[in-house]
Write a protein that holds these residues in place. Structure first.
Motif, PDB file in Angstrom:
ATOM      1  N   GLN A  49      13.112 -53.986  -1.432  1.00 16.41           N
ATOM      2  CA  GLN A  49      13.508 -53.800  -2.834  1.00 16.41           C
ATOM      3  C   GLN A  49      13.938 -52.351  -3.033  1.00 16.41           C
ATOM      4  N   PRO A  50      15.081 -52.168  -3.712  1.00 20.57           N
ATOM      5  CA  PRO A  50      16.000 -53.168  -4.268  1.00 20.57           C
ATOM      6  C   PRO A  50      16.793 -53.862  -3.162  1.00 20.57           C
ATOM      7  N   PHE A  51      17.467 -54.977  -3.541  1.00 20.95           N
ATOM      8  CA  PHE A  51      18.252 -55.717  -2.568  1.00 20.95           C
ATOM      9  C   PHE A  51      19.496 -56.259  -3.253  1.00 20.95           C
ATOM     10  N   ARG A  52      20.411 -56.728  -2.423  1.00 24.42           N
ATOM     11  CA  ARG A  52      21.665 -57.299  -2.942  1.00 24.42           C
ATOM     12  C   ARG A  52      22.083 -58.438  -2.042  1.00 24.42           C
ATOM     13  N   TYR A  67      16.672 -52.083   0.780  1.00 25.94           N
ATOM     14  CA  TYR A  67      15.985 -50.884   1.249  1.00 25.94           C
ATOM     15  C   TYR A  67      14.502 -51.202   1.412  1.00 25.94           C
ATOM     16  N   SER A  68      13.915 -50.632   2.461  1.00 28.14           N
ATOM     17  CA  SER A  68      12.508 -50.878   2.742  1.00 28.14           C
ATOM     18  C   SER A  68      11.918 -49.683   3.473  1.00 28.14           C
ATOM     19  N   ARG A 228      15.413 -54.820 -10.936  1.00 29.31           N
ATOM     20  CA  ARG A 228      15.644 -54.341  -9.576  1.00 29.31           C
ATOM     21  C   ARG A 228      14.996 -55.238  -8.520  1.00 29.31           C
ATOM     22  N   SER A 229      13.976 -55.979  -8.887  1.00 34.34           N
ATOM     23  CA  SER A 229      13.349 -56.887  -7.911  1.00 34.34           C
ATOM     24  C   SER A 229      13.999 -58.263  -7.926  1.00 34.34           C
ATOM     25  N   TYR A 230      15.142 -58.370  -8.632  1.00 34.48           N
ATOM     26  CA  TYR A 230      15.845 -59.654  -8.738  1.00 34.48           C
ATOM     27  C   TYR A 230      17.292 -59.552  -8.254  1.00 34.48           C
TER      28      TYR A 230
END
Length: 244
Positions: A49-52, A67-68, A228-230
């Motif tokens: 998170q965040p992700f796309r 990103y992690s 951002r978590s969605y």
């Protein structure tokens, strides 16, 4: 924190079956909601998170970028220990990859292009009257609508959204507005807490200059804006952009 850019292939039909079995969205699938739950179950809440999610037109497969703090090997170890077969069919763990973005990757005044999917919304500090009724304090509404109702002045959607983005970059980076544009916009209904929320869904392509490398790294890890978590708020970095 060491940051890693993660890339993982995903089968869309398997994700839809997985979400349907859990009755996520109740027949009207919100892919952001599905991925919020899916990534949390496979890797743990907030680990990627965040992700796309990136999907080519009419494609049956997509790619999640995120990103992690964890490497691809660490993420595979987590998922291999807990993921059931239904989740393994959605995500190809063997194809999961990552690349480190350590401190020092970014320097002050470095110019970077970006591709950003966001919900440009604001939360109201006080009630406000609109043509379709009254918005209560705490309501989440389109940044353009909020400004228009407050000021009575109608500016362009792009101008308002780029102001919104500038404020959220803060001291981390400066937006180059001469090479930044609103690439796409639509209104999209999402599901949060069992409620359907209608709002703006925008993609912004542009260029920024890093102001503070440490704060910029924090911004990447945190994401931009709400939800951002969605699947919103991830700054996918590119070479600097040029508008024709």
């Amino acid at each position: 924190m060491n940051l890693h850019l993660v890339e993982m292939p995903l089968t869309l039909s398997a994700l839809h079956r997985w979400a349907g079995a859990r009755r996520l969205g109740r027949g009207n699938l919100d892919e952001g909601l599905a991925l919020h739950h899916f990534l949390g179950e496979v890797f743990g809440p907030g680990i990627v998170q965040p992700f796309r999610l990136m999907v080519a037109p009419r494609a049956r497969r997509g790619t999640i970028y995120g990103y992690s703090a964890e490497t691809a090997d660490a993420l595979r170890d987590i998922a291999s220990a807990v993921a059931p077969p239904s989740e393994s069919s959605v995500l190809e763990l063997a194809a999961l990859r990552s690349i480190a973005r350590p401190p020092g990757t970014w320097q002050a005044r470095m110019r970077l292009g970006f591709d950003l999917s966001v919900r440009p919304v604001v939360r109201l500090n006080a009630p406000i009257e609109g043509p379709e009724g009254r918005f209560a304090a705490g309501a989440e509404i389109d940044a353009l609508l909020a400004e228009t109702l407050r000021t009575g002045v109608a500016r362009s959607r792009e101008e308002v959204y780029l102001d919104w983005l500038t404020a959220r970059l803060g001291d981390a980076a400066d937006l180059d507005r001469t090479s930044t544009r609103l690439a796409s916009f639509q209104r999209r209904r999402i599901v949060r807490g069992g409620r359907r929320l209608d709002g703006p869904d925008a993609v912004i392509h542009g260029t920024l200059s890093v102001r503070d490398p440490v704060r910029f790294a924090d911004l990447l890890a945190r994401g931009v804006g709400r939800h951002r978590s969605y699947g919103y708020g991830m700054l996918l970095l590119r070479p600097p952009q040029r508008l024709d």
